[in-house]
Design a protein around this motif. Sequence first.
Motif, PDB file in Angstrom:
ATOM      1  N   GLN A 105       0.906  -1.287  -0.118  1.00  0.00           N
ATOM      2  CA  GLN A 105      -0.075   0.023   0.029  1.00  0.00           C
ATOM      3  C   GLN A 105       0.999   1.025  -0.038  1.00  0.00           C
ATOM      4  OE1 GLN A 105      -3.586  -1.421   2.423  1.00  0.00           O
ATOM      5  NE2 GLN A 105      -1.824  -1.574   3.678  1.00  0.00           N
TER       6      GLN A 105
ATOM      7  N   THR B 206      -0.861  -0.642   9.026  1.00  0.00           N
ATOM      8  CA  THR B 206      -0.980  -0.619  10.501  1.00  0.00           C
ATOM      9  C   THR B 206       0.264   0.264  11.071  1.00  0.00           C
ATOM     10  OG1 THR B 206      -1.575  -3.038  10.365  1.00  0.00           O
ATOM     11  CG2 THR B 206      -0.584  -1.913  12.604  1.00  0.00           C
TER      12      THR B 206
ATOM     13  N   PHE C 287       3.889 -16.129   3.150  1.00  0.00           N
ATOM     14  CA  PHE C 287       5.058 -16.682   2.470  1.00  0.00           C
ATOM     15  C   PHE C 287       5.642 -17.869   2.784  1.00  0.00           C
ATOM     16  CE2 PHE C 287       6.127 -12.764   0.174  1.00  0.00           C
ATOM     17  CZ  PHE C 287       5.272 -11.878   0.504  1.00  0.00           C
TER      18      PHE C 287
ATOM     19  N   GLY D 125      -4.293  -4.146  11.626  1.00  0.00           N
ATOM     20  CA  GLY D 125      -4.106  -5.650  11.677  1.00  0.00           C
ATOM     21  C   GLY D 125      -2.642  -5.868  12.658  1.00  0.00           C
TER      22      GLY D 125
ATOM     23  N   CYS E 190       4.485  -8.597  15.582  1.00  0.00           N
ATOM     24  CA  CYS E 190       4.605  -7.331  16.160  1.00  0.00           C
ATOM     25  C   CYS E 190       3.971  -7.527  17.892  1.00  0.00           C
ATOM     26  CB  CYS E 190       3.991  -6.070  15.661  1.00  0.00           C
ATOM     27  SG  CYS E 190       2.215  -5.883  15.745  1.00  0.00           S
TER      28      CYS E 190
HETATM   29  C1  LIG Z   1      -5.188   0.756  16.202  1.00  0.00           C
HETATM   30  C2  LIG Z   1      -4.041   0.181  16.692  1.00  0.00           C
HETATM   31  C3  LIG Z   1      -3.261   0.797  17.714  1.00  0.00           C
HETATM   32  C4  LIG Z   1      -1.888   0.313  18.076  1.00  0.00           C
HETATM   33  N1  LIG Z   1      -1.284   1.100  19.157  1.00  0.00           N
HETATM   34  C5  LIG Z   1       0.012   0.822  19.176  1.00  0.00           C
HETATM   35  C6  LIG Z   1       0.728   1.655  20.164  1.00  0.00           C
HETATM   36  O1  LIG Z   1       0.214   2.741  20.685  1.00  0.00           O
HETATM   37  N2  LIG Z   1       2.191   1.438  20.145  1.00  0.00           N
HETATM   38  C7  LIG Z   1       2.691   0.531  19.417  1.00  0.00           C
HETATM   39  O2  LIG Z   1       4.099   0.065  19.717  1.00  0.00           O
HETATM   40  N3  LIG Z   1       2.114  -0.330  18.659  1.00  0.00           N
HETATM   41  C8  LIG Z   1       0.787  -0.112  18.314  1.00  0.00           C
HETATM   42  N4  LIG Z   1      -0.017  -0.772  17.718  1.00  0.00           N
HETATM   43  C9  LIG Z   1       0.730  -1.905  16.862  1.00  0.00           C
HETATM   44  C10 LIG Z   1       1.726  -1.396  15.759  1.00  0.00           C
HETATM   45  O3  LIG Z   1       1.009  -0.506  14.986  1.00  0.00           O
HETATM   46  C11 LIG Z   1       2.382  -2.622  14.987  1.00  0.00           C
HETATM   47  O4  LIG Z   1       3.226  -3.164  16.123  1.00  0.00           O
HETATM   48  C12 LIG Z   1       3.182  -2.106  14.083  1.00  0.00           C
HETATM   49  O5  LIG Z   1       2.582  -1.358  13.069  1.00  0.00           O
HETATM   50  C13 LIG Z   1       4.044  -3.262  13.395  1.00  0.00           C
HETATM   51  O6  LIG Z   1       4.953  -2.758  12.606  1.00  0.00           O
HETATM   52  P1  LIG Z   1       5.575  -3.711  11.496  1.00  0.00           P
HETATM   53  O7  LIG Z   1       6.423  -2.867  10.360  1.00  0.00           O
HETATM   54  O8  LIG Z   1       6.308  -4.931  11.908  1.00  0.00           O
HETATM   55  O9  LIG Z   1       4.253  -4.517  10.508  1.00  0.00           O
HETATM   56  P2  LIG Z   1       3.128  -3.492   9.721  1.00  0.00           P
HETATM   57  O10 LIG Z   1       2.963  -1.907  10.406  1.00  0.00           O
HETATM   58  O11 LIG Z   1       2.114  -4.371   9.895  1.00  0.00           O
HETATM   59  O12 LIG Z   1       3.864  -3.312   8.330  1.00  0.00           O
HETATM   60  C14 LIG Z   1       3.931  -4.418   7.423  1.00  0.00           C
HETATM   61  C15 LIG Z   1       3.708  -3.846   6.050  1.00  0.00           C
HETATM   62  O13 LIG Z   1       3.702  -5.132   5.176  1.00  0.00           O
HETATM   63  C16 LIG Z   1       3.101  -4.899   4.001  1.00  0.00           C
HETATM   64  N5  LIG Z   1       2.741  -5.889   3.293  1.00  0.00           N
HETATM   65  C17 LIG Z   1       2.498  -7.150   3.801  1.00  0.00           C
HETATM   66  N6  LIG Z   1       2.337  -8.064   2.922  1.00  0.00           N
HETATM   67  C18 LIG Z   1       2.723  -7.339   1.856  1.00  0.00           C
HETATM   68  C19 LIG Z   1       3.024  -8.215   0.692  1.00  0.00           C
HETATM   69  N7  LIG Z   1       2.787  -9.272   0.066  1.00  0.00           N
HETATM   70  N8  LIG Z   1       3.743  -7.170  -0.187  1.00  0.00           N
HETATM   71  C20 LIG Z   1       4.165  -5.801  -0.086  1.00  0.00           C
HETATM   72  N9  LIG Z   1       4.078  -5.383   1.196  1.00  0.00           N
HETATM   73  C21 LIG Z   1       3.202  -6.243   2.224  1.00  0.00           C
HETATM   74  C22 LIG Z   1       1.764  -4.172   4.594  1.00  0.00           C
HETATM   75  O14 LIG Z   1       1.059  -3.432   3.686  1.00  0.00           O
HETATM   76  C23 LIG Z   1       2.225  -3.401   5.758  1.00  0.00           C
HETATM   77  O15 LIG Z   1       2.389  -1.853   5.490  1.00  0.00           O
HETATM   78  C24 LIG Z   1      -1.264  -0.614  17.260  1.00  0.00           C
HETATM   79  C25 LIG Z   1      -2.102  -1.179  16.316  1.00  0.00           C
HETATM   80  C26 LIG Z   1      -3.261  -0.866  15.895  1.00  0.00           C
HETATM   81  C27 LIG Z   1      -3.898  -1.449  14.968  1.00  0.00           C
END
Ligand SMILES: Cc1cc2nc3c(=O)[nH]c(=O)nc-3n(C[C@H](O)[C@H](O)[C@H](O)COP(=O)(O)OP(=O)(O)OC[C@H]3O[C@@H](n4cnc5c(N)ncnc54)[C@H](O)[C@@H]3O)c2cc1C
Length: 478
Positions: free
Chosen positions: A106, A112, A287, A390, A414
């Motif tokens: 996206q 997220t 995957f 998510g 996460c």
């Molecule tokens: C409402 C809400 C409140 C939250 N509050 C907090 C908070 O206050 N503090 C905190 O620490 N955490 C909080 N979290 C959790 C936090 O947002 C996540 O832990 C964090 O976003 C994880 O980061 P990440 O980069 O590991 O994964 P993500 O943010 O999930 O990023 C993964 C990315 O991979 C991409 N992706 C997936 N599959 C594919 C594919 N096939 N091809 C290309 N791209 C792909 C997705 O589009 C996504 O953007 C909250 C979450 C939500 C939903």
Amino acid sequence: MAISRRKLLVGTGVGAGVIAVGGGATLLSDGLPSDPDTLLRIDALPSDDPTPGWFHTSQKRQPQPPLNGDAEAPWVVIGGGFTGLAAARQVALNFPNDQVILVEAQQVGFGTSGRNAGFLIDVPHDIGAPDYIGDQKIARNILHLNQTGQRILHDLVEQYDITGAQLRHVGKYQAAVEDSGIAVLEAYHGGLQKLGQPATLIDGKDLPDHIGTKFYRKALYTPGTMLAQPSGLVKGLADHLPENVTLYEDTPITAVEYEPQIVLHHPTGRIIARKLVLANNAFGTHFGFLQHRIIPIFTYGSLTRPLTKAEQDSIGGKDFWGVIPADPFGTTLRRTHDNRILVRNSFTFNEDGRHKPNATAKFRQSHRLSFERRFPTLKDVEFNYTWGGGLGMSRNGSSFFGELRKNVYGSLGCNGLGTVRGTAMGTLLADWLAGKHHELIDFLLAMETPSFNPPDPFLTMGVNFTLRQGMASAGLEA
Ligand SMILES: Cc1cc2nc3c(=O)[nH]c(=O)nc-3n(C[C@H](O)[C@H](O)[C@H](O)COP(=O)(O)OP(=O)(O)OC[C@H]3O[C@@H](n4cnc5c(N)ncnc54)[C@H](O)[C@@H]3O)c2cc1C
């Protein structure tokens, strides 16, 4: 690459899909031939709802264009969230002569990582332990990990002047209204003292001066938390990647081959990678790894319109604060830099990691109830945005860090804390790949694997039961 001569090329078309045809030939809907024995179709792609408040109220930016056609790089990172942005940055810094491709399905800031509540929390909080700290050695490592993530994000915000991040070091309140919640705060206070971390219990009568609501009976204030505008933060990080990182947005990886080399398919072509880093949270399970171990759970947020000056004066308290609930199924609350109130609560199990069409309308009502309980004088203040996002959760609270198979690495799962933890883990994964040593790398490599859950129908039944029971028992904390 194993492409058999028998395979046929067909016209291109967006979206993944493997079409089996006579004679054993396989056509991908991206128009590219591939070997059916080695090709894994990614059967769930990210699809979030269109109303993430933080995304729409943060700085507008020009997203990087999608990849058009084929590419090849020594390093490919999948996922443009906190983890992937950190991993891509650090791989690029550790290997300055290598090109790094970062692909995001996206736009950065829309997934997220741009949908969370924006708490960058330092202190550990182990809900399975009586004092919420548990094993001191593990707790110290988690603290160190979280502080590492905070420091990295803080330094980047300073270095690149990412004002859209609205990053402030103001601490957090963990607040309770039920007796069970108050018991949690008191036990956790003791646990934090043992860990040598500052924490202050604040009585309910004093809380309106802090957070403008008389709703809570007690809160535990810990000063180490930073609060951010999460979408503004990740957008800013994406705009300041090292020169040897090429970011492709709106580029979903739709299929993958691991042998004899790593080939990633996307809607208009392929990427050949020498080494692959999966930083796509619960989508990593599609995957071929950690199936039934990392579970996609959604939680929901709403943002009000900005409060008028009169409304701000009517509630009082500080002008920027964050509250997390004592009960894990309770409500998170924030007053933002632009004087909106954020409300977050409710969970659903979204098997394929994608949003469900009616969920935001449903949870907007739960948010309304929670908001009006806390701010009865603000009944006329409407929500501008409601959205879901998510999480990648595991039953034992563990994430994955390390090698998934030859030349494929991951930092996945996460567990709801990925702003700082994902940042630290993505960075440390890149350091480990560069052969660097660090006590936190040893800690992460020795971490338990996310625990296995029985497949469906037991998985769906079990997760839904746990979520429903948790939400029901949160009482007024919700
Ligand atoms: C409402 C809400 C409140 C939250 N509050 C907090 C908070 O206050 N503090 C905190 O620490 N955490 C909080 N979290 C959790 C936090 O947002 C996540 O832990 C964090 O976003 C994880 O980061 P990440 O980069 O590991 O994964 P993500 O943010 O999930 O990023 C993964 C990315 O991979 C991409 N992706 C997936 N599959 C594919 C594919 N096939 N091809 C290309 N791209 C792909 C997705 O589009 C996504 O953007 C909250 C979450 C939500 C939903």
